[in-house]
Design an enzyme around this catalytic site. Structure first.
Site, short mmCIF file in Angstrom:
data_model
loop_
_atom_site.label_atom_id
_atom_site.label_comp_id
_atom_site.label_asym_id
_atom_site.label_seq_id
_atom_site.Cartn_x
_atom_site.Cartn_y
_atom_site.Cartn_z
CG HIS A 231 65.17 2.44 55.05
ND1 HIS A 231 63.93 2.34 55.57
CD2 HIS A 231 65.58 3.43 54.51
CE1 HIS A 231 64.04 3.74 55.14
NE2 HIS A 231 64.22 4.22 54.08
CG ASN B 86 64.40 3.48 49.38
OD1 ASN B 86 64.07 2.29 49.55
ND2 ASN B 86 64.99 3.64 50.70
P1 PGA Z 1 62.07 10.05 52.33
O1 PGA Z 1 62.04 8.73 52.36
O2 PGA Z 1 62.68 11.11 51.11
O3 PGA Z 1 60.54 9.75 51.39
O4 PGA Z 1 61.12 10.91 52.92
C1 PGA Z 1 63.67 9.09 52.34
C2 PGA Z 1 64.30 7.27 52.69
O5 PGA Z 1 63.50 6.63 54.05
O6 PGA Z 1 65.19 7.19 52.29
#
Ligand code: PGA
Length: 250
Positions: A93, A10
């Site tokens: 999300h 993502n």
């Molecule tokens: P992060 O984000 O791996 O930077 O903690 C994960 C996400 O929000 O999908």
């Protein structure tokens, strides 16, 4: 039941045309690990370029509107994603649930729109730190699942991502026991909501997944992959996570 691991990146509001070299490099790593599914979800403006750079590796959106078209300034619909070359969409999300005040009812409508147009939907759920401290994690996650999971969805078109809000971008992760507890709870709820199909739906863990902790987190029962933010932006960081998933899958 064996479920193929899915490692999805993502990119959030990061990346530019120059980053297509990273997409290509990630796609090459993915091609070398045929036992694992890999996908990247860049910003909307990069989907078309990323789909070209990615070859066989699927590219996805980070959201989609519930409607196919209409007076919704600034929004993107599932058919638009599809036309740009996307094959999946993240919906619900926690950053959107918080920043855009999206409710589970809206998230379900978005997931339904994605699925209706042939996109795989990754539906995100997860508790805040205050909710965890108050012992409400399973209540919160259960309510989000009840509200957000489309009725009748099958395992090919639906993925769940468990992302504790307090673990996103913080470098903190739950213990493997806590991850296992929530994933087992999600599995049971998916069975209740979707019957036998719920057994095949993949449940990703997300929140500060890195090369250093990927093997441990991906090794937990009912963890069928990872949704990765910061560490998905470069092949150098994302590659080892894909390879950790492949090792567990072999
Ligand atoms: P992060 O984000 O791996 O930077 O903690 C994960 C996400 O929000 O999908």
């Amino acid at each position: 039941m064996t479920r193929r691991m899915l490692v999805a990146g993502n990119w959030k509001m990061n990346g530019n045309r120059a980053a297509m070299a990273e997409v290509q490099a990630i796609a090459a790593i993915a091609a070398a690990q045929p036992a694992v599914d890999v996908a990247i979800c860049p910003p909307f403006t990069l989907i078309e370029a990323a789909a070209t750079a990615a070859g066989a590796m699927p590219i996805g959106g980070q959201d989609c509107h519930a409607a196919d078209k209409g007076a919704h300034t600034g929004c993107i619909s599932a058919p638009m994603l599809k036309e740009a070359g996307a094959r999946l969409a993240i919906v619900g999300h926690s950053e959107r649930r918080a920043d855009q005040h999206e409710t589970s009812t809206e998230v379900r409508a978005k997931a339904e729109a994605a699925i209706r147009h042939g996109l795989m939907a990754i539906v995100c759920v997860g508790e805040t730190e205050a909710e965890r401290d108050a012992g409400k994690t399973l209540d919160v996650v259960g309510a989000q699942l009840d509200g957000s999971v489309p009725a009748g969805a099958n395992a090919a078109e639906l993925v769940i991502a468990y992302e504790p809000v307090w673990a996103i971008g913080t470098g903190r992760t739950p213990s493997v026991d806590d991850v296992g507890e929530v994933h087992a709870f999600i599995r049971a709820r998916l069975r209740a909501l979707l019957g036998g199909e719920g057994e095949g739906v993949r449940i990703l863990y997300g929140g500060s997944v890195k090369a250093e902790n990927a093997a441990e987190l991906l090794g937990v029962a009912d963890v069928d992959g990872a949704l990765v933010g910061g560490a998905s932006l470069t092949a150098a960081q994302f590659g080892p996570i894909i390879e950790a998933a492949a090792k567990i899958s072999s």
